[in-house]
Design a protein around this motif. Sequence first.
Motif, PDB file in Angstrom:
ATOM      1  N   PHE A 118       0.833  -1.208   0.000  1.00  0.00           N
ATOM      2  CA  PHE A 118       0.000   0.000   0.000  1.00  0.00           C
ATOM      3  C   PHE A 118       0.866   1.256   0.000  1.00  0.00           C
ATOM      4  CE2 PHE A 118      -1.805   3.270   2.922  1.00  0.00           C
ATOM      5  CZ  PHE A 118      -2.791   3.758   2.081  1.00  0.00           C
ATOM      6  N   LEU A 119       1.840   1.317   0.889  1.00  0.00           N
ATOM      7  CA  LEU A 119       2.728   2.473   0.946  1.00  0.00           C
ATOM      8  C   LEU A 119       3.689   2.502  -0.238  1.00  0.00           C
ATOM      9  CD1 LEU A 119       3.563   2.586   4.765  1.00  0.00           C
ATOM     10  CD2 LEU A 119       1.938   3.989   3.502  1.00  0.00           C
ATOM     11  N   TRP A 120       4.127   1.342  -0.683  1.00  0.00           N
ATOM     12  CA  TRP A 120       5.062   1.264  -1.806  1.00  0.00           C
ATOM     13  C   TRP A 120       4.444   1.863  -3.061  1.00  0.00           C
ATOM     14  CZ3 TRP A 120       5.627  -0.833  -6.665  1.00  0.00           C
ATOM     15  CH2 TRP A 120       6.936  -1.036  -7.130  1.00  0.00           C
ATOM     16  N   ARG A 121       3.169   1.590  -3.285  1.00  0.00           N
ATOM     17  CA  ARG A 121       2.529   2.120  -4.493  1.00  0.00           C
ATOM     18  C   ARG A 121       2.481   3.640  -4.477  1.00  0.00           C
ATOM     19  NH1 ARG A 121      -0.655  -2.605  -3.802  1.00  0.00           N
ATOM     20  NH2 ARG A 121      -2.180  -1.492  -2.531  1.00  0.00           N
ATOM     21  N   GLY A 180       9.854   1.841   9.216  1.00  0.00           N
ATOM     22  CA  GLY A 180       9.302   3.085   8.684  1.00  0.00           C
ATOM     23  C   GLY A 180       7.886   2.904   8.167  1.00  0.00           C
ATOM     24  N   ASP A 181       7.636   1.803   7.437  1.00  0.00           N
ATOM     25  CA  ASP A 181       6.289   1.539   6.927  1.00  0.00           C
ATOM     26  C   ASP A 181       5.291   1.346   8.064  1.00  0.00           C
ATOM     27  OD1 ASP A 181       7.231   1.702   4.384  1.00  0.00           O
ATOM     28  OD2 ASP A 181       6.964  -0.414   3.877  1.00  0.00           O
ATOM     29  N   THR A 182       5.722   0.614   9.093  1.00  0.00           N
ATOM     30  CA  THR A 182       4.824   0.370  10.231  1.00  0.00           C
ATOM     31  C   THR A 182       4.459   1.679  10.916  1.00  0.00           C
ATOM     32  OG1 THR A 182       5.826  -1.820  10.566  1.00  0.00           O
ATOM     33  CG2 THR A 182       4.568  -0.872  12.404  1.00  0.00           C
ATOM     34  N   ARG A 183       5.451   2.521  11.137  1.00  0.00           N
ATOM     35  CA  ARG A 183       5.202   3.812  11.797  1.00  0.00           C
ATOM     36  C   ARG A 183       4.274   4.686  10.955  1.00  0.00           C
ATOM     37  NH1 ARG A 183       7.353   8.651  11.009  1.00  0.00           N
ATOM     38  NH2 ARG A 183       9.016   7.809   9.690  1.00  0.00           N
ATOM     39  N   ARG A 184       4.560   4.783   9.649  1.00  0.00           N
ATOM     40  CA  ARG A 184       3.742   5.638   8.790  1.00  0.00           C
ATOM     41  C   ARG A 184       2.315   5.129   8.680  1.00  0.00           C
ATOM     42  NH1 ARG A 184       8.788   5.923   6.102  1.00  0.00           N
ATOM     43  NH2 ARG A 184       9.544   8.081   5.893  1.00  0.00           N
ATOM     44  N   PHE A 185       2.160   3.818   8.585  1.00  0.00           N
ATOM     45  CA  PHE A 185       0.817   3.274   8.425  1.00  0.00           C
ATOM     46  C   PHE A 185      -0.022   3.491   9.676  1.00  0.00           C
ATOM     47  CE2 PHE A 185      -2.477   0.082   8.179  1.00  0.00           C
ATOM     48  CZ  PHE A 185      -2.844   0.120   6.843  1.00  0.00           C
ATOM     49  N   ILE A 186       0.572   3.272  10.829  1.00  0.00           N
ATOM     50  CA  ILE A 186      -0.182   3.394  12.087  1.00  0.00           C
ATOM     51  C   ILE A 186      -0.472   4.845  12.423  1.00  0.00           C
ATOM     52  CG2 ILE A 186      -0.066   3.012  14.583  1.00  0.00           C
ATOM     53  CD1 ILE A 186       1.521   0.462  14.011  1.00  0.00           C
ATOM     54  N   LYS A 198      -5.199   8.080   2.880  1.00  0.00           N
ATOM     55  CA  LYS A 198      -5.886   7.440   3.993  1.00  0.00           C
ATOM     56  C   LYS A 198      -6.221   6.002   3.614  1.00  0.00           C
ATOM     57  CE  LYS A 198      -9.822   7.924   7.137  1.00  0.00           C
ATOM     58  NZ  LYS A 198     -11.028   8.728   7.479  1.00  0.00           N
ATOM     59  N   PRO A 199      -5.758   5.023   4.393  1.00  0.00           N
ATOM     60  CA  PRO A 199      -6.011   3.624   4.032  1.00  0.00           C
ATOM     61  C   PRO A 199      -7.481   3.239   4.171  1.00  0.00           C
ATOM     62  CG  PRO A 199      -4.930   3.768   6.180  1.00  0.00           C
ATOM     63  CD  PRO A 199      -4.917   5.146   5.597  1.00  0.00           C
ATOM     64  N   LYS A 200      -7.941   2.429   3.219  1.00  0.00           N
ATOM     65  CA  LYS A 200      -9.288   1.874   3.275  1.00  0.00           C
ATOM     66  C   LYS A 200      -9.243   0.549   4.029  1.00  0.00           C
ATOM     67  CE  LYS A 200      -9.290   2.006  -1.145  1.00  0.00           C
ATOM     68  NZ  LYS A 200      -9.633   1.879  -2.583  1.00  0.00           N
ATOM     69  N   ALA A 201     -10.399  -0.045   4.213  1.00  0.00           N
ATOM     70  CA  ALA A 201     -10.459  -1.322   4.926  1.00  0.00           C
ATOM     71  C   ALA A 201      -9.631  -2.383   4.209  1.00  0.00           C
ATOM     72  CB  ALA A 201     -11.906  -1.780   5.060  1.00  0.00           C
ATOM     73  N   SER A 202      -9.664  -2.389   2.873  1.00  0.00           N
ATOM     74  CA  SER A 202      -8.896  -3.366   2.106  1.00  0.00           C
ATOM     75  C   SER A 202      -7.397  -3.129   2.266  1.00  0.00           C
ATOM     76  CB  SER A 202      -9.277  -3.290   0.623  1.00  0.00           C
ATOM     77  OG  SER A 202      -9.032  -1.995   0.105  1.00  0.00           O
ATOM     78  N   ASP A 203      -6.989  -1.865   2.419  1.00  0.00           N
ATOM     79  CA  ASP A 203      -5.571  -1.551   2.622  1.00  0.00           C
ATOM     80  C   ASP A 203      -5.096  -2.043   3.988  1.00  0.00           C
ATOM     81  OD1 ASP A 203      -5.405  -0.194   0.142  1.00  0.00           O
ATOM     82  OD2 ASP A 203      -6.260   1.602   1.054  1.00  0.00           O
TER      83      ASP A 203
END
Length: 367
Positions: A118-121, A180-186, A198-203
Motif C-alpha cells: 500500500f505504501l510502496w505504491r 518506517g512503513d509500520t510507523r507511517r501506516f499506524i 488514507k487507508p481503506k479497509a482493504s488496505d
Amino acid sequence: MSNSQPKVAFAQRSEFRQALRQRVDSYFSSNNIRPNDNPAMYFKSAVIYSWVLGSWAFVLWGPSNIPLKILGCIALGFGLAGFGMSVGHDANHGSYSKNPLINRFFSYTHDFIGVSSFLWRFRHNKLHHIYTNLKGLDVEIQGDGAVRLSPNENRRWHHQYQQYFIWFLYPLIPFYWFLGDTRRFIFSGSYLGHPIPKPKASDIFDFVVPRIVSFAFFFIIPAWQGYSFIEIFVGLSISHMVYGLIVVSIFMLAHVVESVDYPDIDYSTNKVDDEWAILQVKTSADFAPDNAFLNWYLGGLNYQTIHHLFPDVCHIHYPKLAPIVAEVCEEYGIQYNVYDTFGSAIASNYRWLRRLGQPVEIPAAVA
C-alpha cells in the motif's frame, strides 16, 4: 503540501512520447503478443516461489551443519530479492496482469518480505516514477543525511567516505523499510512532507494479514521445529540483509550514476522544462543488457529506462523493447543511458558517490 499528490507541471507532451507509444504498441500487435498475462511470467514466478520455499525448507530441515545453514539463509536472501524484484514489483505496478485481483494477489509478495505494498505504491509509483530525481519529490533518492545521492541534497563531512560505507548500509535497509512503513501506516505519516493516502479497509487487510502469514512462516514454524529465538533472529537477519544488499544496490545503478540528470524545478511556477517521457530517459540508466542471467533475475530493473517509460508492461518484454526505445531516442536527439556491463555501472556509481561527497559544488541539473 496539504494533499498527497504533488502539483508539478511538465512541459507539454511531445512527438517523442507519441512515437514511443506507437512503435511499442506496433511491436505487440504485429507479433500478436500481450503486454501482460504472459505464460513465461507465470512460469518464472513459479520458479522463484520454489526457490524461496526450497531454500527455507533446506534451512529448517536440511543437515544440522552451521555453514550449510548459513548458505541456505544466503540462498533464501537471493530468493527474497528475486521475489520482490520480479514478482512483487510488477504486481504493484499493475503490469503483471490485466486482472486487478491477480495483481493484488502477487502484490502480497512485498508485504510478505516486510514492505507495505500500500505504501510502496504511493512512494514508488507516484513520488518516484512520476517525479524521478526531482528534489523534494522523489523519496527514493533521499539519503536522510546518512548519504548524499544527488546534488540537490546538502553535503555533510562524512559524505566524503560514503562510496565506501554505503555498502554496509544496504543490508540494513529492509529493517529500515519495515519499521518506517509500520510507523507511517499506524500514525498516518508522510514522505518528504507529502501525506500518505488514507487507508481503506482493504488496505488495512493488505497490511495486516500478509504480515501475520510472514510471521508464521519465518518465526512460528521454525520455533515449532525447535529453533531458538536467537537462531531464528540470526537466520532471518542474514536472509534479509542479503536481500537488502541486492535490491538497494541494483536501484542505485539505475538512478545514482554519472550519466543521469537531476533536473531543477522552477519553484515560482512549479514547472519542469522537460515533458515527462524525456525526463524519464534523462534520469534513468540501463545496465548489462546482454547479461542473460541478470535480465532474468533482476525483473527488468537493469532496463530502468524502459521500465520508467512503460511501467504498465510486464518486464519480460523489456529486452525486446530496448532497441525500439534506443532508435526513437536517437531520432529525437535524446541520450539513452546504457552501461554495457554490470561492472561498469558499479564503477560509475562509485565515482558519482565519491564526487557527491567532495566539498565541490555540483550543478543540480547535471548533463
